[in-house]
Design an enzyme around this catalytic site. Structure first.
Site, PDB file in Angstrom:
ATOM      1  N   SER A 171      43.430  43.927  38.756  1.00  0.00           N
ATOM      2  CA  SER A 171      42.358  43.325  39.541  1.00  0.00           C
ATOM      3  C   SER A 171      41.055  43.262  38.773  1.00  0.00           C
ATOM      4  CB  SER A 171      42.155  44.110  40.839  1.00  0.00           C
ATOM      5  OG  SER A 171      41.868  45.470  40.557  1.00  0.00           O
ATOM      6  N   HIS A 190      46.228  37.688  38.923  1.00  0.00           N
ATOM      7  CA  HIS A 190      45.743  38.660  39.901  1.00  0.00           C
ATOM      8  C   HIS A 190      46.004  38.144  41.311  1.00  0.00           C
ATOM      9  CE1 HIS A 190      42.141  40.462  42.232  1.00  0.00           C
ATOM     10  NE2 HIS A 190      43.201  41.257  42.341  1.00  0.00           N
ATOM     11  N   GLU A 214      44.000  34.769  40.890  1.00  0.00           N
ATOM     12  CA  GLU A 214      43.094  34.547  39.761  1.00  0.00           C
ATOM     13  C   GLU A 214      43.906  34.618  38.467  1.00  0.00           C
ATOM     14  OE1 GLU A 214      38.828  36.313  41.242  1.00  0.00           O
ATOM     15  OE2 GLU A 214      40.362  37.763  40.663  1.00  0.00           O
ATOM     16  N   ASN A 260      36.316  39.908  43.061  1.00  0.00           N
ATOM     17  CA  ASN A 260      35.945  41.314  43.142  1.00  0.00           C
ATOM     18  C   ASN A 260      34.533  41.569  42.647  1.00  0.00           C
ATOM     19  OD1 ASN A 260      38.298  42.099  44.327  1.00  0.00           O
ATOM     20  ND2 ASN A 260      39.242  42.911  42.473  1.00  0.00           N
TER      21      ASN A 260
END
Length: 245
Positions: free
Chosen positions: A122, A143, A155, A196
Site C-alpha cells: 500500500s 495496490h 493503483e 493513502n
C-alpha cells in the site's frame, strides 16, 4: 483462449480477496502460505471469512454451484515453487513489512523465470522491492483496496526500470477483473501512492481539529460525510477496522 493461471503469495485478508476476484474471473489460482496452519486459515478465510464466497452466495451474487466452481479454482500450498510454476504472473500480498517483502521477492527470483511480479504493497516504492530481484524490469505494484471483492480501485505503480509490457499486463488484468486503475510513477522518497497519501493528510488534520478542541470526532465525520459525500468519515473508518498509529 487458454486457461490463465496466477499465484498469490500470502493468504491474509488481502491475499484471499485477490485470489477470490481472480478465481471469479476464470483464473486458476495458487495461494502460498508459510505453514499448514496458515494454509488452513487462508482456505477458511477465502470461503467463509468476511467478504468470502459464502457471503457472496448469501448476498445473491453467486449461486452455490458457482461458489463451488470458484472454490475448485484455487489451491493452497506451502510450496512456493509449486505455487508459481507455469503461472502467468505472481502477486505478493504478505504483511506490510519491507524486509519480509524483500525476502519474498528474493525467493520468487529463485523459483520464477520471466513472468511479471507484482506487489500489493500500500505504500513501499517499487524500486525498494524490485531491488530484491535480478531483473527489476518485471516488478510493479498493483495496490488493491480492502475489501478486494468490493472495492473498484487498483493503483498501478511503475519504476523507471519497469518494462512497459509488465505495466500493460497489470492494466489489462484490472480491466478483466471489472475494476479501475490509475498508473503512476514510483516516488522512492515517500510512503504511499495517491489515495493513502491524500487520506493520510486528511486523517492528520482531522485529529488536529479534535486535539485543538475545535470539534468532536463525530462532528468531523459528519462534516466530511455530508459536506464532501464521503461514505464514511476518518474516525468512523478507524472504528470499523482501521488502526491509527
Amino acid at each position: 483462449m487458454a486457461q490463465q493461471s496466477a499465484a498469490v503469495v500470502g493468504g491474509g485478508i488481502m491475499g484471499a480477496g485477490i485470489a477470490q476476484v481472480l478465481a471469479r474471473n476464470g483464473y486458476d489460482v495458487s495461494v502460498r502460505e508459510i505453514n499448514e496452519e496458515l494454509v488452513d486459515e487462508a482456505r477458511e478465510r477465502y470461503v467463509s471469512g468476511n467478504y468470502g464466497l459464502d457471503d457472496a452466495v448469501e448476498g445473491g451474487y453467486l449461486s452455490p454451484d458457482e461458489r463451488d466452481e470458484i472454490v475448485d479454482r484455487v489451491t493452497f500450498t506451502t510450496d512456493l515453487d509449486a505455487a508459481t510454476d507455469d503461472t502467468d504472473f505472481v502477486i505478493e500480498a504478505v504483511t506490510e513489512d519491507l524486509a519480509i517483502k524483500g525476502q519474498v521477492f528474493r525467493d520468487l527470483d529463485e523459483v520464477t523465470d520471466s513472468q511479471p511480479l507484482y506487489s500489493n504493497t500500500s505504500g513501499f516504492s517499487v524500486t525498494s522491492i524490485a531491488n530484491a530481484v535480478s531483473d527489476p524490469s518485471r516488478v510493479a505494484v498493483t495496490h488493491f483496496f480492502n475489501p478486494v471483492p468490493v472495492m473498484a480501485m487498483v493503483e498501478i505503480v511503475r519504476a523507471p526500470e519497469t518494462d512497459d509490457a509488465v505495466v500493460e499486463r497489470a492494466e489489462e488484468l484490472v480491466d478483466e477483473l471489472g475494476k479501475t486503475s490509475v498508473t503512476i510513477d514510483d516516488d522512492p522518497g515517500s510512503y504511499g501512492f495517491i489515495a493513502n497519501r491524500c487520506y493520510g493528510a486528511m486523517r492528520e488534520e482531522a485529529q488536529k481539529i479534535v486535539d485543538e478542541g475545535i470539534a468532536t470526532e463525530a462532528q468531523v465525520d459528519k462534516a466530511l460525510e455530508d459536506g464532501y459525500n464521503l461514505p464514511v468519515g476518518p474516525f468512523s473508518l478507524r472504528g470499523i477496522g482501521e488502526e491509527w498509529d
